[in-house]
Design a protein around this motif. Structure first.
Motif, mmCIF file in Angstrom:
data_model
loop_
_atom_site.group_PDB
_atom_site.id
_atom_site.type_symbol
_atom_site.label_atom_id
_atom_site.label_comp_id
_atom_site.label_asym_id
_atom_site.label_seq_id
_atom_site.Cartn_x
_atom_site.Cartn_y
_atom_site.Cartn_z
ATOM 1 N N ALA A 35 -10.454 53.763 80.074
ATOM 2 C CA ALA A 35 -11.166 52.671 79.406
ATOM 3 C C ALA A 35 -12.239 52.218 80.390
ATOM 4 C CB ALA A 35 -10.213 51.519 79.099
ATOM 5 N N HIS A 36 -13.154 51.336 79.976
ATOM 6 C CA HIS A 36 -14.122 50.887 80.962
ATOM 7 C C HIS A 36 -13.883 49.436 81.347
ATOM 8 C CE1 HIS A 36 -17.146 48.760 78.316
ATOM 9 N NE2 HIS A 36 -16.775 49.642 77.409
ATOM 10 N N ASN A 37 -13.935 49.176 82.661
ATOM 11 C CA ASN A 37 -13.563 47.854 83.197
ATOM 12 C C ASN A 37 -14.743 46.888 83.222
ATOM 13 O OD1 ASN A 37 -15.135 48.147 85.694
ATOM 14 N ND2 ASN A 37 -13.578 49.617 86.359
ATOM 15 N N ASP B 171 -13.117 42.420 73.469
ATOM 16 C CA ASP B 171 -12.877 43.682 72.766
ATOM 17 C C ASP B 171 -13.530 44.836 73.521
ATOM 18 O OD1 ASP B 171 -13.749 45.178 69.547
ATOM 19 O OD2 ASP B 171 -11.936 45.383 70.775
ATOM 20 N N ASP B 172 -14.718 44.597 74.058
ATOM 21 C CA ASP B 172 -15.511 45.664 74.701
ATOM 22 C C ASP B 172 -15.578 45.493 76.217
ATOM 23 O OD1 ASP B 172 -18.972 46.799 74.404
ATOM 24 O OD2 ASP B 172 -17.179 47.739 75.221
ATOM 25 N N ASP B 173 -14.842 46.051 76.971
ATOM 26 C CA ASP B 173 -13.712 46.881 76.625
ATOM 27 C C ASP B 173 -12.468 46.304 77.278
ATOM 28 O OD1 ASP B 173 -12.667 50.311 77.150
ATOM 29 O OD2 ASP B 173 -12.176 48.870 75.585
ATOM 30 N N GLY B 174 -12.354 44.942 77.147
ATOM 31 C CA GLY B 174 -11.139 44.319 77.673
ATOM 32 C C GLY B 174 -9.919 44.875 76.957
ATOM 33 N N GLY C 27 -19.293 50.634 85.033
ATOM 34 C CA GLY C 27 -20.641 51.045 84.689
ATOM 35 C C GLY C 27 -20.828 51.763 83.367
ATOM 36 N N GLU C 28 -19.873 51.633 82.463
ATOM 37 C CA GLU C 28 -20.054 52.276 81.160
ATOM 38 C C GLU C 28 -21.254 51.689 80.449
ATOM 39 O OE1 GLU C 28 -19.506 52.761 76.770
ATOM 40 O OE2 GLU C 28 -19.708 50.962 77.986
ATOM 41 N N GLU C 29 -21.385 50.372 80.565
ATOM 42 C CA GLU C 29 -22.503 49.699 79.894
ATOM 43 C C GLU C 29 -23.839 50.072 80.534
ATOM 44 O OE1 GLU C 29 -19.925 47.333 77.277
ATOM 45 O OE2 GLU C 29 -21.935 48.221 77.235
ATOM 46 N N GLY C 30 -23.768 50.613 81.729
ATOM 47 C CA GLY C 30 -24.990 50.974 82.428
ATOM 48 C C GLY C 30 -25.335 52.440 82.268
ATOM 49 N N ILE D 123 -10.205 54.930 75.386
ATOM 50 C CA ILE D 123 -10.072 53.756 74.521
ATOM 51 C C ILE D 123 -11.241 52.816 74.806
ATOM 52 C CG2 ILE D 123 -8.574 51.870 73.796
ATOM 53 C CD1 ILE D 123 -6.220 53.255 75.073
ATOM 54 N N ASP D 124 -11.999 52.522 73.786
ATOM 55 C CA ASP D 124 -13.105 51.581 73.938
ATOM 56 C C ASP D 124 -13.201 50.756 72.656
ATOM 57 O OD1 ASP D 124 -16.574 51.953 75.109
ATOM 58 O OD2 ASP D 124 -15.376 50.194 74.587
ATOM 59 N N MET D 125 -12.728 49.512 72.715
ATOM 60 C CA MET D 125 -12.740 48.588 71.591
ATOM 61 C C MET D 125 -11.692 48.941 70.538
ATOM 62 S SD MET D 125 -16.867 48.058 71.122
ATOM 63 C CE MET D 125 -16.716 46.879 69.786
HETATM 64 ZN ZN LIG Z 1 -17.544 49.605 75.434
#
Ligand SMILES: [Zn+2]
Length: 601
Positions: A331-333, A398-401, A432-435, A460-462
């Motif tokens: 998942a992304h932190n 949700d993204d991506d808690g 850095g997924e959002e980046g 898993i993302d959202m």
């Molecule tokens: Zn995400």
């Protein structure tokens, strides 16, 4: 049980009883989703359940995490939480050097207090009358360069020519009504981005006169960037990169030089600027006016940070042979950080209305005219919240808690199993997924286990929303599965088999495996971390409950999550991970690596 209590739905009742029983106090109010405004940290259990997910997500998506943006202190806070939890749960460190962290090379760049700017030998007050704006690299030196007044920023009709500016320090006044103070005249370029050309490219430095509007603290903050960045290699000339046909590489060469040794960006007060011209004030100064000779010793430092970390942990397998193979779960932190404060309740109301309109519009993008019709009833909000509750944090619940905490719950559940899966389970919380999928790209390039030993990656993302009010087809059983058949039919079938084997199977939605024209759903397959594993030829399955009105908004808060639904999906993915950990290795559809089907709507 008194009749009045029988009418309250179970989860809410549990909450009511818990509070009333334990504290004898008023039960905490819950919202229309049965969620309280806050949840206190408390020990979690091995079971994957609503209580644990709430406890974790309310912490991980709390305002104090500042939206967990990569390169900012908020990302360190979020990864500290995850690492402390996997340590507490007894997972093995999976990062380099026996650590839970794989630290990405993100640096904070600034000029030290030893920096000096002087005109004709007279120093300007550092961080008061002059501030140097740190870029990605140390700027080219300013040695006895002539100062010239270049005109008004952004208004070429008032400006001197490129030839007049070459080799000089160009001073620009802001346009009437103030400069776009945030960014100096086009110097800091995003790593790898195409740099915008300016007529002042050949100037030694460009100084904008826009400090007077800032407080002393704001001036100092310019040189104390809070966002660490990583450097991308300068763009190569196509010729060097084996590009076909002759290209005019001079501009590219200049571009590389500009990236390797960028032009200095200075910001001045009017008093500081006047001093450069030996004048009492700049009033009436004409473009082309010459000033004194400027020397600057700008001591540029790069400070490594731990503001960009993948968290990596392992549960060893129980089989002496298969434990050398890994089922990866990720998942992304990170999320997108914080921004300007707004009234959180009117934003939430607006986003709800907009999403309802989007569904009514068959997910066709809404035009400005439609959006202009959105009216938020502030009276009803003010009845509940008389004062505006300002919110500047993009909490990313949700993204991506939801993914990050779901993966943590899966780790806790597998740790609680008396007999672990035969294969080892590799947990990676990517930064850095959002980046731009930065953390997963870094992980597959610097894998901490042999990349060929990863038999599958479950991403898993959202998975915290997916209600009927969020997307068409949403509901208690909804979950989209993306890419599970792309590389391995075996994996795709295992995904289905494990689901149908559950007491309450989920409704697996495969439509996002194909291009989908819904607003915001372009290229979902290429927009999360599994994509980097797929590029390595690793079979992947991506779980996602769809977008919603709070996507990338300040209103993506833990109290709007659908916890019972979220818990079911998390439990299912745990079962899937165990099944893949014990079963035959998923075979690839084709030769390795199978080129993933690029999906462009
Ligand atoms: Zn995400």
């Amino acid at each position: 049980m008194p009749r009045v209590l029988r009418s309250i739905p179970a989860p809410a009742l549990a909450w009511v009883v818990l509070c009333a029983g334990a504290l004898g106090a008023q039960p905490a109010p819950v919202n229309r989703y049965g969620n309280p405004p806050s949840v206190k940290p408390a020990p979690t259990t091995g079971a994957i359940d609503v209580r644990d997910l709430r406890i974790r997500l309310y912490q991980f998506a709390d305002d104090s995490m500042q939206g967990r943006q990569v390169g900012r202190v908020g990302n360190r806070k979020g990864t500290d939480y995850i690492a402390a939890e996997v340590k507490r749960l007894g997972l093995l460190p999976g990062g380099p050097n026996g650590s839970y962290f794989q630290v990405l090379p993100y640096h904070l760049r600034r000029f030290t207090e030893h920096s000096r700017v002087a005109v004709n030998g007279n120093p300007l007050a550092w961080n008061v009358d002059v501030v140097a704006v740190p870029g990605l690299r140390a700027p080219r030196p300013i040695l006895n360069a002539e100062v010239v007044y270049g005109g008004v920023q952004g208004d070429t009709s008032t400006q001197i020519s490129a030839a007049e500016a070459a080799g000089k320090v160009v001073v620009l006044l802001p346009p009437p009504g103030g400069a776009r103070a945030s960014q100096g005249p086009g110097f800091q370029v995003r790593p790898g981005a195409q740099r915008a050309r300016s007529r002042f490219d050949d100037a030694v430095a460009v100084a904008t006169v826009d400090l007077d509007a800032l407080t002393p603290a704001q001036r100092v903050a310019i040189n104390e960037p809070a966002v660490a960045t990583q450097i991308a290699a300068p763009r190569m000339a196509p010729a060097a990169a084996g590009g076909a046909g002759a290209v005019d590489s001079l501009p590219l060469l200049k571009d590389q030089l500009a990236q390797l040794q960028p032009q200095a960006a200075l910001r001045l007060t009017r008093a500081g600027a006047a001093a450069l011209f030996g004048r009492a004030s700049l009033d009436g100064i004409a473009a082309g006016t010459k000033g004194g000779r400027l020397n600057a010793a700008l001591e540029f430092v790069e400070l490594p940070t731990d503001y960009a970390r993948n968290v990596v942990a392992i549960i060893p397998g129980s089989d002496p042979v298969l434990k050398h193979q890994y089922v990866a779960i990720g998942a992304h932190n990170d999320h997108v950080g914080f921004t300007t404060p707004v009234d959180k309740d009117s934003v939430k109301a607006f986003n709800d209305i907009r999403n309802r309109m989007l569904l009514a519009n068959n997910m066709e993008p809404l035009g400005p005219a439609q959006l202009a019709t959105v009216k938020v009833n502030m009276d009803s909000i003010r009845r509940v919240h008389p004062k505006a509750r300002l919110d500047s944090v993009n909490n990313g619940a949700d993204d991506d808690g939801s993914g990050s905490m779901g993966v943590l719950e899966i780790a806790e559940a597998i740790m609680a199993m008396p007999v672990k899966p035969k294969r080892s389970t590799l947990f990676v919380w990517h930064t850095g997924e959002e980046g731009g999928l930065v953390g997963s790209a870094y992980y597959v390039r610097h894998p901490t286990v042999p990349i060929d030993s990863i038999v599958a990656q479950l991403n898993i993302d959202m998975i915290g929303r997916g209600r009927a009010e969020d997307l068409p087809g949403g509901g208690d059983d909804y979950v989209a599965v993306v890419g599970s058949f792309f590389d391995s039919k075996d994996l795709g079938e295992t995904v289905q088999r494990v689901n149908t084997g559950q007491r309450r199977p989920l409704a697996l939605d495969y439509k996002i495996d194909e291009p989908i024209a819904w607003a915001g759903y372009n290229n979902i397959y290429g927009r999360s971390d599994h994509y980097n594993y797929a590029l390595q030829g690793i079979p992947i399955a991506f779980f996602f409950t769809g977008l919603h009105g709070d996507y990338h908004q300040r209103s993506d808060e833990p109290e709007f999550i659908d916890y019972p639904h979220y818990a079911r999906i998390t439990s299912y993915i745990k079962e899937l991970a165990v099944e893949v950990g014990n079963g035959p290795r998923p075979r690839l559809n084709g030769t390795r690596p199978a080129k993933p089907k690029a999906i462009v709507p």
